[in-house]
Design a protein around this motif. Sequence first.
Motif, PDB file in Angstrom:
ATOM      1  N   LYS A   1       0.844  -1.188   0.000  1.00 33.11           N
ATOM      2  CA  LYS A   1       0.000   0.000   0.000  1.00 33.11           C
ATOM      3  C   LYS A   1       0.879   1.238   0.000  1.00 33.11           C
ATOM      4  O   LYS A   1       2.055   1.196   0.348  1.00 33.11           O
TER       5      LYS A   1
ATOM      6  N   ASP B   1       1.832  -4.537   3.055  1.00 31.07           N
ATOM      7  CA  ASP B   1       0.514  -4.457   3.700  1.00 31.07           C
ATOM      8  C   ASP B   1      -0.126  -5.831   3.891  1.00 31.07           C
ATOM      9  O   ASP B   1      -1.295  -5.925   4.232  1.00 31.07           O
TER      10      ASP B   1
ATOM     11  N   LYS C   1       1.477   5.028   1.450  1.00 36.44           N
ATOM     12  CA  LYS C   1       1.196   5.825   2.632  1.00 36.44           C
ATOM     13  C   LYS C   1       1.888   7.175   2.502  1.00 36.44           C
ATOM     14  O   LYS C   1       3.067   7.253   2.171  1.00 36.44           O
ATOM     15  N   SER C   2       1.129   8.239   2.762  1.00 41.98           N
ATOM     16  CA  SER C   2       1.687   9.583   2.722  1.00 41.98           C
ATOM     17  C   SER C   2       2.561   9.806   3.952  1.00 41.98           C
ATOM     18  O   SER C   2       2.169   9.502   5.077  1.00 41.98           O
ATOM     19  N   THR C   3       3.788  10.333   3.723  1.00 44.82           N
ATOM     20  CA  THR C   3       4.713  10.550   4.833  1.00 44.82           C
ATOM     21  C   THR C   3       4.945  12.032   5.083  1.00 44.82           C
ATOM     22  O   THR C   3       4.701  12.539   6.171  1.00 44.82           O
TER      23      THR C   3
END
Length: 774
Positions: free
Chosen positions: A375, A389, A377-379
Amino acid sequence: MAADLVLSQLHYMVPEESKHGTFVGRIAQDLGLQISDINARRLRIVSKDDTDYFQVNLQNGILFVNKMIDREQLCPKTNVCIIQLEIILDKPVQIHHVDVEIEDINDNYPIFSSNEFKLFIVESRLPGSRFPLEGAVDADVGTNSIRNYELSASEYFALDIQTYTQKSKSVQLVLKKILDREQIACHTLAFTAYDGGNPKLSATAELIITVQDVNDNAPAFDKSFYTVNLLENSLKGTVVTKLNATDLDEGENGEVIYAFNKVVPQEVTSRFSIEKHTGIIRVMGEVDFESYNIFEIEVDAVDKGQYALAGHCKVIVNIIDLNDNPPEMTVTSLNVPVPEDISVGSVVAVISVHDRDSGLNGKVNCHISKTVPFKIKSTLREYFSLIVDGDLDREKVSEYEIEIIATDEGLPSFSVSKLIKVQISDVNDNSPTFIQVSETITIKENNPPGSHVYTVSASDSDISQNSFITYSIIDSSIDGIPISSFISINPENGKVFALLSFDHEQVSYFKCQVKASDAGLPPLSSNLTVNIFIADINDNAPIILTPFSNSESKMTELVSKSAKEGHLVTKIKAIDADSGYNAWISYGFKDLTQNVPFAIGRQTGEITVIRPLTELDGNEYKLTILLKDHGEPEMSATLTIAIILVESGQDLPLERKTYPNRKDDEFPDANIYLIMAICLISTVFLITLIVYTVLRWQKYTQEISALKQHNFCPSIAGSWTYSQQRQYKVCLSGGPPKNDLILFTPNYPQALVDDTVSKNGSLTSEVAGQVRFY
């Protein structure tokens, strides 16, 4: 990595129209820099729109206003005005985001488009009627924009202010009581607009209301307020919406004509038109979101009466921004291959995404195009991480081609995709598997020993030695005999062999467990249950059970010559050790050439007289009876019976045997003596039993009293299946003692056993040897 370049983000606020040199923030201190680092690392400031509203003092690291900023000029269409700056340092290179928010001050008065507004209202309008007014405008935003309207005191009119959107307020004049033109023909009121600043600023216009005296029904719209969304750059002629108004009057007073209200500004009339007979509003000019993102259109529906009446509505046209810049995506790091036992949440790649648009058109979301155990994911602001995931299984998927799609939120949206290949390394985590947990096979009895009866097969999705499978049979037993005495298996190919010839009459079913093991370290395995049924074949001929049969299968029966039609001569009984159709027996005469007065039941085996006997009939008939089963191939047995005709009352030979179900016409004298002997013996036994009972009664009573304190009822300790055993059950619970005999009998039909025992007293050894019990 690129993530190290973008270290932090600062946010400052400064009022608009601040003078040159106004303090904004201690940029060096907030970034954790020493004063000596400012020049050594060549600190510089860059604006995204190439403006120079701000500068940094290189001596003390203070951010200050370089030139005066007019928020209304810089951000005329937005409530929040932000100037984005980038602070760049060299050696090493670092980039810091700095947002400076320009605060609005109350430096603009509300303004009406005219000093006076004229309205014409028919005196027949009912209280509660509403009339739209043109509101004032204020270049300020937020609390400094227009907040309220007031109307000078009047017993006929009041104001109703409705807020539909953040930027839109509807101001309507509400009629409080019925007008009377003959009393007051004109009303003059002060209309004042206030903003929310401190101090408040205001503007006042004059309302001149002329009362008309005609038409009593004005056209009415379906809704007083319409909201429409329209894409920017819509083609000329595009339908925005269709309005509908109705008038309850008839004739010309009920005919409605649509038109823009005279308060509609020129920027609306230059871009939109309305068809006077249909109420359709169309695009007639350029619609640009960057110029105007919302239009407020006041529309009148006027009838054709002598004194025309009008209905009013407001149309809010929201312009939807179109996206014209696709996102830009870069993979900054990629860690492959990935072991299949990697933990969930581990980072595989870091991706940088940027979009030059603003607002929703510049807001970018990343996702994966298909379902994979990864997946996005915004960091950080413009960075995303590709993380694990879910569980990975190299045996199912050894390599993933992950298509990452970056899509902005514009309408229509722009997107860009990038393909990342992620290889999966292997570990030993799969055991051999069978297609099913159990299999059922059938073997015909009398099979050749050593014959191949079945092949089991398992699969292992591992590779190399982890997928090399060997087969074995798990130790078990059948009636104490090891399963290995019945079947064997080839450890390499899974072929199952029968080690002996099976007999359905002895063993009809058994099961075994087959184990499949791989060569991994440690080895993994799984089991398969094989249910083996021994199919019956027709390998047993019928066996005659009549007690009159001898080694040559012959018997003799005597029949009185006065026997009537239907008289039962005898009944032949037989069994077949096979099952199903193989054990279904039919009876019939064989090679019957003469006209005999007898017939045999095909299913029952009963021989009966089928016609009255005459002097012409012979004194003896020798008949051959053929007993056949229904197997394939058919098996049979024969019985020869001699039927001798005798005169009525003639003494029968001693060798004659009697069936309990046989109907004789005469009752022999010998039977009378037999009955008398039985009665005498029974009387003596009864007297003896009574005397014995009286003598033992007291002793039994004492035993029962003692046993009342310990009630018990033992259960049967076994059952009689393959041998004749008798089990007894004694139950003492306070009553007279009883001996209950429980006898388990073999699976012969009860009538057949009774008939056989009555003729001979017990089963012959020949018959008993042919019967198998299950």
